[in-house]
Scaffold this active site. Structure first.
Site, mmCIF file in Angstrom:
data_model
loop_
_atom_site.group_PDB
_atom_site.id
_atom_site.type_symbol
_atom_site.label_atom_id
_atom_site.label_comp_id
_atom_site.label_asym_id
_atom_site.label_seq_id
_atom_site.Cartn_x
_atom_site.Cartn_y
_atom_site.Cartn_z
ATOM 1 N N HIS A 97 0.928 -1.198 -0.073
ATOM 2 C CA HIS A 97 -0.095 0.103 0.198
ATOM 3 C C HIS A 97 0.976 1.111 -0.130
ATOM 4 O O HIS A 97 1.813 1.218 0.717
ATOM 5 C CB HIS A 97 -0.996 -0.005 1.138
ATOM 6 N N HIS A 99 1.027 5.231 1.170
ATOM 7 C CA HIS A 99 0.570 6.188 2.003
ATOM 8 C C HIS A 99 0.735 7.725 1.183
ATOM 9 O O HIS A 99 1.826 8.102 0.663
ATOM 10 C CB HIS A 99 1.516 6.417 3.346
HETATM 11 P P1 AMP Z 1 2.133 0.440 7.489
HETATM 12 O O1 AMP Z 1 2.629 0.725 8.687
HETATM 13 O O2 AMP Z 1 2.739 0.836 6.225
HETATM 14 O O3 AMP Z 1 1.677 -1.246 7.210
HETATM 15 O O4 AMP Z 1 0.580 1.067 7.564
HETATM 16 C C1 AMP Z 1 -0.706 0.136 7.649
HETATM 17 C C2 AMP Z 1 -1.681 1.245 7.915
HETATM 18 O O5 AMP Z 1 -3.089 0.959 7.679
HETATM 19 C C3 AMP Z 1 -1.610 2.129 9.111
HETATM 20 O O6 AMP Z 1 -1.344 3.363 8.768
HETATM 21 C C4 AMP Z 1 -2.828 1.802 9.735
HETATM 22 O O7 AMP Z 1 -3.689 2.928 10.220
HETATM 23 C C5 AMP Z 1 -3.761 1.551 8.610
HETATM 24 N N1 AMP Z 1 -4.927 0.656 8.511
HETATM 25 C C6 AMP Z 1 -4.873 -0.641 9.257
HETATM 26 N N2 AMP Z 1 -6.120 -1.074 9.532
HETATM 27 C C7 AMP Z 1 -7.088 -0.331 8.745
HETATM 28 C C8 AMP Z 1 -8.533 -0.517 8.267
HETATM 29 N N3 AMP Z 1 -9.022 -1.387 8.647
HETATM 30 N N4 AMP Z 1 -8.571 0.464 7.628
HETATM 31 C C9 AMP Z 1 -7.817 1.495 7.079
HETATM 32 N N5 AMP Z 1 -6.654 1.668 7.447
HETATM 33 C C10 AMP Z 1 -6.044 0.834 8.212
#
Ligand code: AMP
Ligand code: ZN
Length: 136
Positions: A97, A99
């Site tokens: 993903h 950001h």
């Molecule tokens: P990463 O540290 O790059 O894996 O970021 C994962 C991101 O996913 C974090 O910023 C979380 O806040 C976000 N996240 C986790 N679960 C969800 C969800 N169900 N809906 C939206 N964002 C999420």
């Protein structure tokens, strides 16, 4: 199935802002700033390194479109775009993903601290990386 695949499959809810055949974007549930968006390929892959080139080309084009939309919608002054690849890099969700984080001149977020190279270290690391690129 991973949580992001479950969002793609509409099994768990998300605040979706963009969807096409290959890509989904939704608001991060714990934003660094309001409007913080995650953009991901629908086809599951863990991180940048196991995504195929076509998926990545498509993804970065949509990231540009979404970044401009987020910037305009929340009247941001700038946008950070980033990918955490691997646990050591802060990756929590095991589905690639990107950001898209709106930034404001006065948002108080602090950037990573920088380091200083010692004598000759920068050249040594540069050479190592060039070698890997050459042999890849
Ligand atoms: P990463 O540290 O790059 O894996 O970021 C994962 C991101 O996913 C974090 O910023 C979380 O806040 C976000 N996240 C986790 N679960 C969800 C969800 N169900 N809906 C939206 N964002 C999420
Ligand atoms: Zn997944």
């Amino acid at each position: 199935m991973c949580i992001f695949c479950q969002i793609i499959a509409n099994e768990i809810p998300a605040e979706k802002i963009y969807e096409d055949e290959n890509i989904l974007a939704f608001l991060d549930i714990h934003p660094n700033n309001f409007g913080h968006t995650l953009v991901l390929p629908k086809k599951h892959c863990e991180n940048l390194f196991d995504a195929d080139e076509k998926t990545l080309e498509n993804l970065i084009t949509i990231v540009k479109k979404i970044s401009l939309a987020v910037k305009s919608a929340v009247e941001a002054d700038g946008i950070n775009i980033g990918i955490n690849n691997g646990e050591a890099a802060g990756q929590i969700m095991p589905h690639l993903h990107i950001h898209v984080i709106p930034r404001f001149s006065n948002d108080g977020l602090v950037h990573w601290p920088s380091k200083e190279y010692g004598a000759g270290e920068m050249e040594k690391i540069g050479e190592k990386i060039r070698e890997v690129i050459k042999s890849s």
